[in-house]
Write an enzyme that holds these catalytic residues in place. Structure first.
Site, mmCIF file in Angstrom:
data_model
loop_
_atom_site.group_PDB
_atom_site.id
_atom_site.type_symbol
_atom_site.label_atom_id
_atom_site.label_comp_id
_atom_site.label_asym_id
_atom_site.label_seq_id
_atom_site.Cartn_x
_atom_site.Cartn_y
_atom_site.Cartn_z
ATOM 1 N N THR A 113 6.162 -0.487 -7.800
ATOM 2 C CA THR A 113 4.880 -0.979 -7.298
ATOM 3 C C THR A 113 3.688 -0.486 -8.118
ATOM 4 O OG1 THR A 113 4.574 0.884 -5.772
ATOM 5 C CG2 THR A 113 5.817 -1.020 -4.949
ATOM 6 N N ASP A 114 2.566 -1.154 -7.873
ATOM 7 C CA ASP A 114 1.306 -0.709 -8.450
ATOM 8 C C ASP A 114 0.662 0.294 -7.483
ATOM 9 O OD1 ASP A 114 0.175 -2.211 -6.363
ATOM 10 O OD2 ASP A 114 -0.471 -3.843 -7.679
ATOM 11 N N ALA A 115 -0.564 0.687 -7.745
ATOM 12 C CA ALA A 115 -1.247 1.691 -6.919
ATOM 13 C C ALA A 115 -1.463 1.225 -5.484
ATOM 14 C CB ALA A 115 -2.577 2.074 -7.554
ATOM 15 N N GLY A 116 -1.418 -0.089 -5.261
ATOM 16 C CA GLY A 116 -1.619 -0.624 -3.913
ATOM 17 C C GLY A 116 -0.323 -0.838 -3.149
ATOM 18 N N ILE A 160 2.166 -2.813 -4.073
ATOM 19 C CA ILE A 160 2.662 -4.181 -4.272
ATOM 20 C C ILE A 160 3.536 -4.203 -5.532
ATOM 21 C CG2 ILE A 160 1.961 -6.546 -4.845
ATOM 22 C CD1 ILE A 160 -0.518 -6.063 -3.094
#
Length: 135
Positions: free
Chosen positions: A15-18, A20
């Site tokens: 995932t990314d920082a969010g 997702i």
């Protein structure tokens, strides 16, 4: 040949920082499903390489519909749509609870690993493809 299903879970590194799933990871999930499809038929990528055969993505068409998130349980489907002498097309879907998140058509080419030129399927892979739709 029936559709192959490969379950997986989304981990933090996907995932990314969010939280997702980063878009390219869907392609990695699809690659894993195709590799496991091969294993289901008694074939491994390392055996193919030892035989001087390499399977490569020739063309990819992908549509992203909804994001997957951290800890989601996903299922990646891989279904052979057609094949020829040294080409194979998969329809693939990454889904959560039956809802498609990402869909792709992936064309695979069978290459001589040294010359990097098209070569016919090795016997074990040709046998696995027997009974599927032919081009």
């Amino acid at each position: 040949m029936s559709e192959f299903r490969f379950p997986l879970r989304v981990y933090i590194e996907d995932t990314d920082a969010g939280g997702i799933v980063y878009y390219v990871n869907y392609l990695k999930y699809m690659e894993r499903a195709r590799s496991e499809w091969l294993r289901q038929h008694g074939i491994s990528q390392s055996e193919l390489l030892a035989e001087g055969v390499q399977l490569v993505v020739h063309r990819l068409e992908c549509r992203y519909a909804k994001p997957a998130r951290l800890d989601d349980e996903l299922v990646v489907d891989a279904a052979v749509q057609s094949h020829g002498r040294c080409r194979l097309s998969f329809a693939q879907t990454v889904a959560r609870c039956g809802e498609p998140l990402c869909e792709a058509k992936v064309d695979i080419a069978c290459l001589d690993a040294i010359r990097l030129k098209p070569t016919p399927w090795p016997p074990a892979l040709a046998a696995a493809l027997h009974g599927t739709q032919h081009d």
